[in-house]
Design a protein around this motif. Sequence first.
Motif, PDB file in Angstrom:
ATOM      1  N   PHE A 229      42.821 -13.152  24.612  1.00 29.38           N
ATOM      2  CA  PHE A 229      41.387 -13.083  24.878  1.00 29.38           C
ATOM      3  C   PHE A 229      41.111 -12.374  26.204  1.00 29.38           C
ATOM      4  CE2 PHE A 229      42.319 -17.021  22.523  1.00 29.38           C
ATOM      5  CZ  PHE A 229      41.656 -16.736  21.344  1.00 29.38           C
ATOM      6  N   PHE A 230      39.839 -12.090  26.479  1.00 30.13           N
ATOM      7  CA  PHE A 230      39.391 -11.482  27.739  1.00 30.13           C
ATOM      8  C   PHE A 230      40.082 -10.139  28.029  1.00 30.13           C
ATOM      9  CE2 PHE A 230      38.771 -16.082  28.288  1.00 30.13           C
ATOM     10  CZ  PHE A 230      37.395 -16.102  28.526  1.00 30.13           C
ATOM     11  N   ASN A 231      40.287  -9.345  26.983  1.00 31.81           N
ATOM     12  CA  ASN A 231      40.983  -8.077  27.183  1.00 31.81           C
ATOM     13  C   ASN A 231      40.120  -7.036  27.889  1.00 31.81           C
ATOM     14  OD1 ASN A 231      43.586  -8.567  25.618  1.00 31.81           O
ATOM     15  ND2 ASN A 231      42.036  -9.153  24.126  1.00 31.81           N
ATOM     16  N   GLN A 232      38.799  -7.229  27.878  1.00 29.57           N
ATOM     17  CA  GLN A 232      37.939  -6.312  28.621  1.00 29.57           C
ATOM     18  C   GLN A 232      38.127  -6.501  30.121  1.00 29.57           C
ATOM     19  OE1 GLN A 232      33.824  -6.600  27.589  1.00 29.57           O
ATOM     20  NE2 GLN A 232      33.245  -4.699  28.616  1.00 29.57           N
ATOM     21  N   LEU A 233      38.367  -7.759  30.520  1.00 30.59           N
ATOM     22  CA  LEU A 233      38.608  -8.031  31.934  1.00 30.59           C
ATOM     23  C   LEU A 233      40.030  -7.679  32.348  1.00 30.59           C
ATOM     24  CD1 LEU A 233      36.829 -11.509  32.264  1.00 30.59           C
ATOM     25  CD2 LEU A 233      35.958  -9.269  32.966  1.00 30.59           C
ATOM     26  N   PHE A 234      40.959  -7.798  31.402  1.00 35.12           N
ATOM     27  CA  PHE A 234      42.372  -7.515  31.690  1.00 35.12           C
ATOM     28  C   PHE A 234      42.887  -6.502  30.668  1.00 35.12           C
ATOM     29  CE2 PHE A 234      41.443 -11.903  32.905  1.00 35.12           C
ATOM     30  CZ  PHE A 234      41.824 -11.910  34.230  1.00 35.12           C
ATOM     31  N   PRO A 235      42.552  -5.215  30.844  1.00 37.65           N
ATOM     32  CA  PRO A 235      42.960  -4.188  29.871  1.00 37.65           C
ATOM     33  C   PRO A 235      44.472  -4.146  29.714  1.00 37.65           C
ATOM     34  CG  PRO A 235      41.341  -3.323  31.424  1.00 37.65           C
ATOM     35  CD  PRO A 235      41.777  -4.646  31.957  1.00 37.65           C
ATOM     36  N   ASN A 236      44.910  -4.013  28.454  1.00 41.48           N
ATOM     37  CA  ASN A 236      46.339  -3.933  28.169  1.00 41.48           C
ATOM     38  C   ASN A 236      46.522  -3.183  26.857  1.00 41.48           C
ATOM     39  OD1 ASN A 236      46.780  -6.076  25.835  1.00 41.48           O
ATOM     40  ND2 ASN A 236      45.343  -6.991  27.292  1.00 41.48           N
ATOM     41  N   PRO A 237      47.710  -2.651  26.619  1.00 41.46           N
ATOM     42  CA  PRO A 237      47.939  -1.835  25.417  1.00 41.46           C
ATOM     43  C   PRO A 237      48.332  -2.636  24.175  1.00 41.46           C
ATOM     44  CG  PRO A 237      49.879  -1.770  26.797  1.00 41.46           C
ATOM     45  CD  PRO A 237      48.868  -2.611  27.534  1.00 41.46           C
ATOM     46  N   TYR A 238      48.245  -3.976  24.226  1.00 43.10           N
ATOM     47  CA  TYR A 238      48.807  -4.764  23.149  1.00 43.10           C
ATOM     48  C   TYR A 238      47.778  -5.334  22.172  1.00 43.10           C
ATOM     49  CZ  TYR A 238      52.636  -4.466  26.426  1.00 43.10           C
ATOM     50  OH  TYR A 238      53.601  -3.971  27.288  1.00 43.10           O
ATOM     51  N   ILE A 239      46.508  -5.367  22.564  1.00 42.62           N
ATOM     52  CA  ILE A 239      45.463  -5.871  21.669  1.00 42.62           C
ATOM     53  C   ILE A 239      44.491  -4.730  21.405  1.00 42.62           C
ATOM     54  CG2 ILE A 239      43.606  -7.554  21.354  1.00 42.62           C
ATOM     55  CD1 ILE A 239      46.303  -8.841  21.394  1.00 42.62           C
ATOM     56  N   HIS A 240      44.251  -4.411  20.132  1.00 40.31           N
ATOM     57  CA  HIS A 240      43.392  -3.297  19.777  1.00 40.31           C
ATOM     58  C   HIS A 240      41.955  -3.578  20.202  1.00 40.31           C
ATOM     59  CE1 HIS A 240      41.368  -0.240  17.316  1.00 40.31           C
ATOM     60  NE2 HIS A 240      42.523   0.386  17.332  1.00 40.31           N
ATOM     61  N   ILE A 241      41.243  -2.524  20.575  1.00 39.35           N
ATOM     62  CA  ILE A 241      39.878  -2.663  21.068  1.00 39.35           C
ATOM     63  C   ILE A 241      38.970  -3.296  20.023  1.00 39.35           C
ATOM     64  CG2 ILE A 241      39.245  -0.338  20.317  1.00 39.35           C
ATOM     65  CD1 ILE A 241      38.056  -2.162  23.511  1.00 39.35           C
ATOM     66  N   ASP A 242      39.228  -3.065  18.743  1.00 38.81           N
ATOM     67  CA  ASP A 242      38.395  -3.645  17.686  1.00 38.81           C
ATOM     68  C   ASP A 242      38.454  -5.165  17.660  1.00 38.81           C
ATOM     69  OD1 ASP A 242      37.571  -1.185  16.903  1.00 38.81           O
ATOM     70  OD2 ASP A 242      38.904  -1.029  15.165  1.00 38.81           O
ATOM     71  N   PHE A 243      39.561  -5.712  18.102  1.00 36.28           N
ATOM     72  CA  PHE A 243      39.728  -7.177  18.088  1.00 36.28           C
ATOM     73  C   PHE A 243      38.750  -7.819  19.054  1.00 36.28           C
ATOM     74  CE2 PHE A 243      41.695 -11.128  19.599  1.00 36.28           C
ATOM     75  CZ  PHE A 243      41.863 -11.776  18.396  1.00 36.28           C
TER      76      PHE A 243
END
Length: 243
Positions: A229-243
């Motif tokens: 969760f919170f991938n917008q705050l912690f960008p990473n290459p492992y979770i697709h943006i659509d999720f």
Amino acid sequence: PLAWRIVLGAAFALFGALYLANAMAPEISPDGSAYHLRFVADYHRAHGFVRITTNMYANLSQGLELLFLFAYVFGRHSAAAMVHMLYLFALPWMLILWGRRNGHAVAGAAAAMFTFLSPVVGVDGISAYNDVAIAAVLFAVFYLLDIWRGERQAGLLAAIGLLAGFAYAIKYTAFLAVPYSLAVIVWNSWRAKQSWWRPALIVSLAALVMIAPWMVKNVVWSGNPFSPFFNQLFPNPYIHIDF
């Protein structure tokens, strides 16, 4: 009352034997064999954590799965399911004891039977899942807080914090055990005109002991302490943006 003891004893003996036999059977639950124990098997083969970037479930907290691991080494999948079964057996007895402590022995016994004899609780509890375990841990947090409110034993604070933190370590959504515990302690301390910051600090630090390892693991391997969760705050290459 004697009648309730007889009914409880018969019910727990009958269903306890039923649950034990099914827990020892091969583990066929979908999430148990393909999700919870899949990572346990990976850790067992590697003799430690392994970096898994292709499955978001690998980044969830796995406090109960690490308890499964000890049993898995000796008895594989069904042994892990039996670890979860222990929580199924512990929860109704906590309900009974809480009822007795608060003068509602029959109500506690009825609650224990409704829980222990419920088919969905039984099926979940004898599988390598974590739902019954989290229910038991959350009730234990409530139980200890109830004792603390009446007796104000300082030694209970660390136990409350560890259990609340362990709730997060079992399942993300159970993080609410931490703010709930702090709210109860702060509110009751304030009403009694006692210091609230020291007990709140003890609970927080104890909870952090159980929470921090999972956040550190996620930071090191995914760059996101709250992954997936919170991938917008912690960008990473492992979770697709659509999720």
